[in-house]
Design an enzyme around this catalytic site. Sequence first.
Site, PDB file in Angstrom:
ATOM      1  N   CYS A 237      41.204  29.028  32.919  1.00 13.96           N
ATOM      2  CA  CYS A 237      42.480  29.166  33.611  1.00 13.96           C
ATOM      3  C   CYS A 237      42.319  30.292  34.613  1.00 13.96           C
ATOM      4  O   CYS A 237      41.209  30.575  35.063  1.00 13.96           O
ATOM      5  CB  CYS A 237      43.625  29.418  32.629  1.00 13.96           C
ATOM      6  N   ILE A 238      43.371  30.985  34.947  1.00  9.63           N
ATOM      7  CA  ILE A 238      43.268  31.951  36.029  1.00  9.63           C
ATOM      8  C   ILE A 238      42.561  33.237  35.609  1.00  9.63           C
ATOM      9  O   ILE A 238      42.066  33.989  36.449  1.00  9.63           O
ATOM     10  CB  ILE A 238      44.669  32.266  36.598  1.00  9.63           C
TER      11      ILE A 238
END
Length: 645
Positions: free
Chosen positions: A27-28
Amino acid sequence: MEKYNELATDIIKHVGGSGNIKDVRHCITRLRFHLKDENKADTEFLKQREGIVTVVQSGGQYQVVIGNHVPDVYEEVVKVGQLKDDTEEEDITEGSLINRFIDLMSGIFQPFLGPMSAAGMIKGLVAILAVAGVSETDGLYIILNAAGDAFFQFLPIMIAVTTAKKFKMNVFTALALAGAMLYPTLLDVTTGDALYTLFSGTVFESPIYTTFLGLPVILGMGYYQTVIPVILAVWLASKFEHFFKARLHANVKSFLTPFMVLLLAVPLSILIIGPIATWGSNLVGAAFQGLNQFSPILFGMALGGLWQILVMFGLHWGLVPLGIIELTNTGTSSIFSIVNGVSFAQMGALIAMVLKMKDSKKRALGIPAIISAFFGVTEPSIYGFTLPAKLPFYLSCVGGAIQGLYLGLFGVLTYAMGGLGIFSIPAYIDPSGVNSSHVWHYVISIIIATIVGFILTYLFYKDKGGAVEETTEASATDTVVNNQLKSQNKNVVINQEIVASPLTGETLPLAEVPDSVFSSLAMGDGMAIIPKVGEIFSPVNGTVTTIFPTGHAIGITSENGAEILVHIGMDTVQLEGKGFEKFVSDGDTVVAGEKLISFDIEYIKERGYSTITPVIVTNTDQYTDIVKTDVKEISSGDFLLDTVK
């Protein structure tokens, strides 16, 4: 990247090795592993390892928190561990087939809407030159016509590039495939005598001019200016590419993969995809021809209402030859008379959308699309605005149907193929000068189409975009923040960064966030917000440095260097983008108050995820203090925090 090779090697080794990894995504900020046995992972080593923020074990995932540069580390982890890249294929929106189709088409056309609009405007300029008496053999006409028409003539080439990115395949292989489908020799073959005819006397009648290993090659009208055939061809090619890339040896895959892809995809596209498109067009042509014989009024309404959809799928080619035959045999055409005015329904719908848009960036792009539609080039309008919004596109089809009904009611005919958009009017002028009613009825139909498209869209369409109010020196948000700072007797120093709240809701200290990565301040200091409205607005003027494909998190670097992370909910990456909609991309310049993301709060909650949204200054260590608001209820644009140098 090689600089992360050692880190990636250690991560693979201490999660239990490649054999212990079911899959890995990112994810980020985090690498998200599904491990066969989490007991084999050396969690304490990873927590202490430089370059790793911490490790979180949650929801059946083994999460290694890296930071904003996680995409680079992920690439190296996949490479070192010889793992499957689970980001290789872009997720396509799930739901109904219509929604998935719209999502696909929007993703394919959005990247080149600007140049497409520009090309459409140049085509309009060329039409003006023709009306002004400039000869088609004049150099001015020839060069500008090439500048405007080339984009649409070779539209499959443009589509091949964006479709390849959508399906995560090599762009140059996709270009080679599209080039083969447009290769001039394919159409040159059809200029001679046919070898034989398949399905003679039926709507599937297909003259055969050549064969491929004994198989008949059905060439139809060719692939210039088409949309669907090249999309299907690239999709097919992407499947071949992913298959061979996963199986060929590293020493030969760089050239053997595209070799095998082109060797298989080009013949299959021409032998299978092409005939399907051709036969579909023939069926459409036969159906409308029968309807016209039954009732010209129903014919006008149906053709006007469905024309834009037929063009999108390339099925209109079954009607174009019939229109040409009409003109050749009788000097008039009922088919061309109906479809010319449809673009004005599209234009009317777009005008209404632009008037209701709150996003200044979208408005700026909508204006040239309106101009293109005025000149009959509706692709920028359809693929950039009305189709992604769905309802305006449907309403433009209603406008097209009503103008078609009007033309069918009065039996309006064209006397030539004519131009596009406003320059189609001369085609309705009777060259003998006997009947002037056709041209006046057509002008009335243009007005009808525009008004119906505009009124229906203005009445029923609701813009979901957030307002973007820009000022010359400071945003409106900054003004609100400054006023609040004054009321709280806070001193504003020159080097500080004022961060506005990106959403509306209830504030929460990071220490109370149910995720140790955020609550421990490992990612940086900040605040959390329990959202009441599912919209994220930019908290500062700056640049989007990272927005995750699923839309659940975004990183922005402000003009003064503050690195801000907004993470919507906890573990919401698991939703794979469902319930989220992005309005900006990596590298976009944004202003405070500009809408970035919308999300469905109830959808997230129903699936068991928390909506608590941390707002983090990830480079906290570069500041002496982070001053936070003490208010409980907050609205987007209100003062949230202040970074002090």
